[in-house]
Design a protein around this motif. Structure first.
Motif, PDB file in Angstrom:
ATOM      1  N   ARG A 252      -7.908  -1.768  -0.825  1.00  0.00           N
ATOM      2  CA  ARG A 252      -6.686  -2.577  -0.891  1.00  0.00           C
ATOM      3  C   ARG A 252      -6.788  -3.717  -1.901  1.00  0.00           C
ATOM      4  O   ARG A 252      -5.859  -4.513  -2.019  1.00  0.00           O
ATOM      5  CB  ARG A 252      -6.382  -3.161   0.493  1.00  0.00           C
TER       6      ARG A 252
ATOM      7  N   ILE B  91      -3.702  -7.283  -4.398  1.00  0.00           N
ATOM      8  CA  ILE B  91      -3.949  -6.877  -3.017  1.00  0.00           C
ATOM      9  C   ILE B  91      -2.679  -6.236  -2.469  1.00  0.00           C
ATOM     10  O   ILE B  91      -1.589  -6.819  -2.534  1.00  0.00           O
ATOM     11  CB  ILE B  91      -4.374  -8.071  -2.153  1.00  0.00           C
ATOM     12  N   SER B  92      -2.824  -5.038  -1.947  1.00  0.00           N
ATOM     13  CA  SER B  92      -1.697  -4.291  -1.405  1.00  0.00           C
ATOM     14  C   SER B  92      -2.243  -3.101  -0.647  1.00  0.00           C
ATOM     15  O   SER B  92      -3.465  -2.917  -0.537  1.00  0.00           O
ATOM     16  CB  SER B  92      -0.764  -3.832  -2.543  1.00  0.00           C
ATOM     17  N   ASP B  93      -1.356  -2.249  -0.111  1.00  0.00           N
ATOM     18  CA  ASP B  93      -1.807  -0.995   0.467  1.00  0.00           C
ATOM     19  C   ASP B  93      -2.497  -0.162  -0.601  1.00  0.00           C
ATOM     20  O   ASP B  93      -2.135  -0.216  -1.785  1.00  0.00           O
ATOM     21  CB  ASP B  93      -0.615  -0.210   1.033  1.00  0.00           C
TER      22      ASP B  93
ATOM     23  N   LEU C 130      -5.367 -10.786   3.856  1.00  0.00           N
ATOM     24  CA  LEU C 130      -4.419  -9.776   3.384  1.00  0.00           C
ATOM     25  C   LEU C 130      -5.073  -8.400   3.290  1.00  0.00           C
ATOM     26  O   LEU C 130      -4.421  -7.364   3.507  1.00  0.00           O
ATOM     27  CB  LEU C 130      -3.873 -10.177   2.021  1.00  0.00           C
ATOM     28  N   ALA C 131      -6.365  -8.361   2.969  1.00  0.00           N
ATOM     29  CA  ALA C 131      -7.049  -7.085   2.815  1.00  0.00           C
ATOM     30  C   ALA C 131      -7.407  -6.438   4.146  1.00  0.00           C
ATOM     31  O   ALA C 131      -7.486  -5.201   4.229  1.00  0.00           O
ATOM     32  CB  ALA C 131      -8.320  -7.279   1.981  1.00  0.00           C
TER      33      ALA C 131
ATOM     34  N   LYS D  30       0.835  -6.339   7.490  1.00  0.00           N
ATOM     35  CA  LYS D  30       1.097  -4.949   7.124  1.00  0.00           C
ATOM     36  C   LYS D  30       2.387  -4.824   6.327  1.00  0.00           C
ATOM     37  O   LYS D  30       2.460  -4.034   5.374  1.00  0.00           O
ATOM     38  CB  LYS D  30       1.149  -4.083   8.385  1.00  0.00           C
TER      39      LYS D  30
ATOM     40  N   ARG E 220       1.641  -6.024   2.734  1.00  0.00           N
ATOM     41  CA  ARG E 220       0.903  -5.022   1.955  1.00  0.00           C
ATOM     42  C   ARG E 220       1.763  -3.818   1.598  1.00  0.00           C
ATOM     43  O   ARG E 220       1.679  -3.299   0.487  1.00  0.00           O
ATOM     44  CB  ARG E 220      -0.331  -4.546   2.731  1.00  0.00           C
ATOM     45  N   LYS E 221       2.582  -3.371   2.528  1.00  0.00           N
ATOM     46  CA  LYS E 221       3.385  -2.172   2.289  1.00  0.00           C
ATOM     47  C   LYS E 221       4.471  -2.424   1.252  1.00  0.00           C
ATOM     48  O   LYS E 221       4.735  -1.567   0.400  1.00  0.00           O
ATOM     49  CB  LYS E 221       4.019  -1.705   3.597  1.00  0.00           C
TER      50      LYS E 221
ATOM     51  N   ILE F   6       2.965  -6.347  -3.807  1.00  0.00           N
ATOM     52  CA  ILE F   6       1.606  -6.511  -4.321  1.00  0.00           C
ATOM     53  C   ILE F   6       1.391  -8.001  -4.519  1.00  0.00           C
ATOM     54  O   ILE F   6       2.167  -8.662  -5.222  1.00  0.00           O
ATOM     55  CB  ILE F   6       1.400  -5.770  -5.649  1.00  0.00           C
TER      56      ILE F   6
END
Length: 828
Positions: A66, A86-88, A151-152, A160, A163-164, A167
C-alpha cells in the motif's frame, strides 16, 4: 497497547486527544514508528533528521504493497526530498493509469463530455501533504510518519475509505537542509542547558522563512521539485503543514483573495476548513479556527502550485512546541473570542509536541476522509475548473499575453518565458503580424494564450495587481507583476481574435545573450552577510550565481578585521538586511561564551554556507572605518535597503537622510522610478523608467539635502504667483535680468564652498499618480519624487544607496544590471 499508552502519557490534556488518533493499529509485518525510530511519535525532547524519515517511508514500502516511495531529487546541499504514495494496493498497481487520467482532467482540451465522465468514474483524487518547508517547524515531519503507518495498516472504516477512494501523497520534509540544521540546533540546546543556545543562522543554503515565498520564480530546488511533482501527478489538494499560532489554524483567509483563482477553489477552502473545525470541536478540542490570520492574496507561497493550476492549496498552523519541549505556553491575543474564533484557545496551556501531533493528524484525517468520501465532487470540480481555465480566453479574458519579438530585452524576455514554461504554461509564436487592441504586434512575437489549462497561473504572474488600502492588512507583498520587474514588454491583449491568428508552438525559447546582466571585465566582488539575519542576502547570492558572476562571501567580521579591503575588492555589496544601522554595526551582544557556527562530529549539520567560531559582534566601528577607507581609495560600496542606514547614520555619506513615513502605506509591491541622471554609467542600458520593488516596512525612504522636488500632488512645486508650472512668474516692479559671463569668471562648481562629495540622485520614484505599478499604496505623496537610487562620490570611489531592492525573491531581474553597472565604475 503500549504505543497508545505513550500517546496518552505525552498528551498534556485530555481535550487534545481525539478518538481518531488515541491508539495505533497493530501489524505483524509493518514496523511502527516506535519500532523503527526507538520512540513513539511526539515523544518529548526528540527530533528526527531528514534521512531517517525518508528511510522509514521506504521501510513501509518494503513491508506493505500500500506504500510506494519516489524521489523528488536532491536539495542544494544534496539531501534527498521524497514523496510516499499511500493507497490500496490495487490503486497503486494502476498508478500510471491514474496519473494519465488525472492529467487528462487537468487538460480537458478535446475531451468529449462522455469520455470525461468515464474518466471521473475510474480515477481517484490525490491529496498531497508536505511538512518542514520551514525548518524550525518541527512537528509535521514526526506526525507524518505516524500518519503514514496508520494509513498503510489500519482497517478502520474511515481509513479504508481513504485508501479505496484516494491516493495520499506524503512529503515529510521539504527543506531537508534546514531540517537537519534545526535538529542539530535543538539537540545542542538540550545537551548544553548552561550555554547560550546557537540560533538557526541559516535554514536552507540560500534563504530561511522565504522559501515559502518562492512559488512564482522557482529559484530554489525545493520549489522546482514541488512544481515538477505536481505537474507529473496533478494532485487535487496540496496541504502544507506549518507551525505558529495556537492551537490549530486552518487556512481560508481574511481576503482580499487572489483575484485570478477560480472562485470554486475559494469555496473549497471554506468547505474543507469548516468540516475540520466542526468535527474537532465535536470531539471537544478547543482552539480550532480559521479566517483571521492569512489573507489568501499573494501568489508566492508554495501552495500556489496547486491554487494556480486549478487544484486546492491549503495549509495548517499548529501551535509550536519549541522543538520537542513540554511546558506552559501563553497564547496571547489568539485567546480572544471572535466571530471567526467562537471556541478560542485558553490564555495559557501546558503544551507538548504530542499535542501538536494530535491536532494536526486528527484534522488531516477528517480532511482526507471528506475528500475520499466525496471524491466525485472534488474530481468534478477539478475538471470543471480546468475547463473554465481553457474557456478563460473567450469568457472573462484577456485573450492572450504577448511578448513582442522586437523587444530589445531579449535575454530577460527569454528568462521570463522559460519561467512560465516551468509552471507548465504553453508558449506560442505568432506566424504573421497582427494589429489588435491598438497594438501593432510583429511577426514572431511570443503569445501566452488564455485558452490553455494553466491560463490562470499565467495571468496571475503577468497581470497588474491592485490592493485596496482599506482592505485588511496584507499578509505579504501586494504586487508582483513580473513583466515590469523583469523590465520586459508584456502586452495584455483583450481581443479574443488573437486566439484565431495563426501561431505555432514554441517549446524551446532561444536565449539571447546580448542584453544579459553582465560584466565587461573581471572585477573583484565581495557580498557581505551578518550573523543576525541571512534571509534576504540569499536572494542576492542566487541572482549573482544565476548570472555566473563570481564573488567572495564575507561576514561582517571579515570586513571588521581587514583594514585594506581595496587591495582585494573593487565592489562590496551589503544586501538588504533586517534591523537598524546599530544592529548591523553591533551584531549579537558580546556577553557570555563564544557562540560557534561550524560543524562538529556530534553536530555535523551546523555551519554553512559560512562558518565561524563566534557569531557575536557585528561590523563594529572598525568595520565602518574600513568601508569608508575602501570607498575613498576607489572602491564602490553598494548598500541596499536597510543596509543604507549604516553609511547615513555613521557619517560615511553627507547630504542624505532618512524620512520616517507618516501616513504612507506601501507594504511590498512594484513601484515606478524615473531616470534623474541620464549620464550616469550606473544607468547604462536603461530607459527613462524602471519598475522596482519597495516595501516601507523593511526599507527606508531616502531624501537628499535639496528636497525631493515633489509636492503633495507629486508634481514639481513653484512659488505662488502668476502663471502655471510651465509659464514663468513675473515679479512686478522690476525688469527681467539674465547675468552675462565674462572671461576669467570662475565656474560655480569650482568654487571652494561647493567642493566636496555631493550625492547625486540617479533614480527617483515617479509622481503621485504614477508611482504605483502593481500592489497597494496609500498616501503616495510621501513616496513620490523621493530618491530610489543615490550615488554618493567618496574620495576616489562611490557609495551607492538603493531605496529599491534589486535582489528580491528572484523577481527583480530587470534591476540586476544596476548593481553590475556600479561595479563597472571601478577602474582596473
Amino acid at each position: 497497547m503500549a504505543y497508545g499508552q505513550k500517546i496518552r502519557e505525552y498528551t498534556t490534556e485530555p481535550f487534545f486527544l481525539t478518538p481518531l488518533i488515541d491508539h495505533l493499529p497493530v501489524s505483524k509485518t509493518v514496523p511502527t514508528p516506535e519500532k523503527f525510530f526507538g520512540h513513539v511519535t511526539g515523544a518529548p525532547n526528540i527530533l528526527t533528521y531528514s534521512k531517517p524519515l525518508a528511510d522509514y517511508l521506504r521501510a513501509l514500502e518494503k513491508a506493505s504493497p500500500r506504500v510506494h516511495v519516489i524521489s523528488m531529487g536532491p536539495s542544494e546541499e544534496g539531501r534527498e526530498m521524497v514523496v510516499a504514495l499511500i493507497s490500496d494496493a490495487d490503486n497503486l498497481s494502476h498508478l500510471s493509469d491514474i496519473k494519465r487520467m488525472n492529467g487528462r482532467l487537468a487538460d480537458p482540451r478535446g475531451l468529449q463530455e462522455a469520455e470525461a465522465q468515464a474518466l471521473l468514474k475510474r480515477t481517484v483524487p490525490m491529496y498531497w501533504l508536505t511538512g518542514a518547508m520551514h525548518a524550525p517547524e518541527s512537528g509535521p515531519p514526526e506526525m507524518l510518519m505516524e500518519l503514514a503507518y496508520r494509513l498503510a495498516v489500519s482497517e478502520e472504516p474511515n481509513i479504508k475509505t481513504i485508501r479505496k477512494n484516494s491516493i495520499v501523497m506524503i512529503t515529510p520534509v521539504l527543506d531537508t537542509d534546514g531540517r537537519d540544521r534545526a535538529v542539530d540546533v535543538y539537540r545542542y540546546r538540550k545537551a548544553n542547558p548552561g550555554k547560550a543556545p546557537i540560533p538557526l543562522v541559516y535554514w536552507g543554503k540560500y534563504v530561511a522563512h522565504d522559501d515559502n515565498r518562492d512559488g512564482m520564480t522557482l529559484a530554489l530546488k525545493m520549489s522546482k521539485a514541488l512544481t515538477k511533482t505536481w505537474l507529473e501527478y496533478h494532485p487535487q489538494v496540496m496541504h502544507d503543514l506549518h507551525e505558529s499560532v495556537p492551537f490549530l489554524y486552518i487556512s481560508t483567509g481574511t481576503g482580499p483573495y487572489n483575484a485570478w483563482i477560480d472562485p470554486i477553489t475559494v469555496s473549497e477552502w471554506q468547505d474543507l476548513a469548516y468540516e475540520e473545525i466542526e468535527q474537532l470541536t465535536k470531539a471537544n478540542v478547543p482552539g480550532v479556527w480559521t479566517h483571521g490570520f492569512f489573507d489568501g492574496w499573494a501568489a508566492n507561497y508554495g501552495k500556489t502550485v496547486a491554487d494556480g493550476h486549478n487544484a486546492i492549496g491549503r495549509f495548517y498552523e499548529t501551535f509550536s512546541a519549541g522543538g520537542a519541549d513540554t511546558g506552559i505556553r501563553s497564547t496571547g491575543s489568539a485567546s480572544t473570542r471572535e466571530w471567526y474564533r467562537p471556541n478560542p484557545p485558553f490564555p495559557s496551556v501546558r503544551w507538548s509536541l504530542r499535542d501538536n501531533v494530535n491536532l494536526s493528524e486528527s484534522g488531516i484525517l477528517v480532511a482526507l476522509h471528506k475528500v475520499a468520501s466525496e471524491k466525485d465532487r472534488y474530481l468534478q470540480n477539478f475538471y470543471l475548473k480546468s475547463k473554465r481555465a481553457v474557456a478563460k480566453g473567450r469568457t472573462e479574458g484577456p485573450g492572450a499575453w504577448v511578448f513582442p519579438s522586437n523587444d530589445p530585452a531579449r535575454k530577460r524576455q527569454a528568462m521570463l518565458l522559460k519561467l512560465l514554461q516551468s509552471h507548465g504554461i504553453e508558449i506560442q509564436r505568432l506566424d504573421e503580424a497582427a494589429n489588435l487592441d491598438g497594438q501593432s504586434i510583429p511577426r514572431g512575437s511570443y503569445v501566452v494564450r488564455m485558452d490553455q489549462p494553466y491560463s490562470r497561473m499565467a495571468d496571475m504572474l503577468l497581470d497588474t495587481q491592485y490592493y485596496k488600502p482599506s482592505d485588511p492588512r496584507s499578509y505579504d507583498d501586494t504586487g508582483w507583476s513580473l513583466g515590469p520587474l523583469f523590465d520586459v514588454k508584456t502586452w495584455r491583449i483583450k481581443d479574443p481574435a488573437i486566439l484565431d491568428r495563426q501561431m505555432s508552438p514554441s517549446p524551446d525559447i532561444t536565449m539571447i545573450e546580448s542584453d544579459a546582466p553582465r560584466l565587461t571585465k573581471p572585477l573583484r566582488i565581495a557580498l557581505v552577510h551578518t550573523w543576525t539575519n541571512t534571509q534576504d542576502e540569499g536572494w542576492a547570492r542566487l541572482a549573482l550565481e544565476g548570472m555566473k558572476v563570481p564573488y567572495d562571501y564575507l561576514s561582517v567580521h571579515a570586513i571588521r578585521d581587514n583594514a585594506d579591503l581595496r587591495a582585494k575588492y573593487d565592489l562590496i555589496l551589503i544586501p538588504q538586511t533586517g534591523g537598524s544601522a546599530q544592529s548591523l554595526v553591533n551584531g549579537i551582544p558580546k556577553v557570555g561564551d563564544p557562540i560557534p557556527w561550524r560543524p562538529t562530529p556530534e553536530y555535523p549539520n551546523l555551519g554553512g554556507p559560512d562558518a565561524t567560531d563566534d557569531i557575536r559582534g557585528g561590523l563594529e566601528l572598525a568595520g565602518v572605518a574600513n568601508l569608508q577607507k575602501f570607498a575613498r581609495e576607489g572602491g564602490t560600496l553598494v548598500c541596499v535597503g536597510n543596509a543604507a542606514r549604516m553609511p547615513i547614520d555613521y557619517g560615511l555619506v553627507s547630504g542624505v537622510s532618512i524620512t520616517p513615513p507618516q501616513a504612507l502605506n506601501a507594504p511590498g509591491g512594484v513601484y515606478l522610478t524615473t531616470k534623474e541622471d541620464a549620464e550616469s554609467p550606473l544607468l547604462k542600458g536603461y530607459g527613462a523608467n524602471l519598475a522596482g520593488y519597495f516595501n516601507m516596512n523593511t526599507m527606508p525612504i531616502l531624501s537628499t539635502g535639496g528636497g525631493s522636488g515633489q509636492g503633495r500632488g507629486g508634481a514639481p512645486e513653484r512659488a505662488s504667483g502668476r502663471g502655471s508650472l510651465t509659464d514663468p512668474d513675473v515679479i512686478q516692479g522690476r525688469p527681467p535680468y539674465t547675468p552675462k559671463a565674462k572671461p576669467g569668471d570662475v565656474p560655480e562648481n569650482d568654487s571652494p564652498r561647493n567642493q566636496g562629495d555631493r550625492p547625486r540622485v540617479l533614480l527617483r520614484f515617479a509622481g503621485r499618480d504614477q508611482v504605483m505599478v502593481s500592489g497597494m499604496i496609500d498616501h503616495p505623496e510621501e513616496l513620490a519624487g523621493k530618491p530610489a537610487l543615490i550615488d554618493c562620490p567618496t574620495g576616489k570611489g562611490h557609495i551607492v544607496l538603493f531605496a529599491i531592492n534589486p535582489f528580491w525573491r528572484g523577481q527583480t531581474v530587470g534591476s540586476y544590471q544596476l548593481v553590475l553597472n556600479a561595479a563597472e565604475w571601478v577602474k582596473p
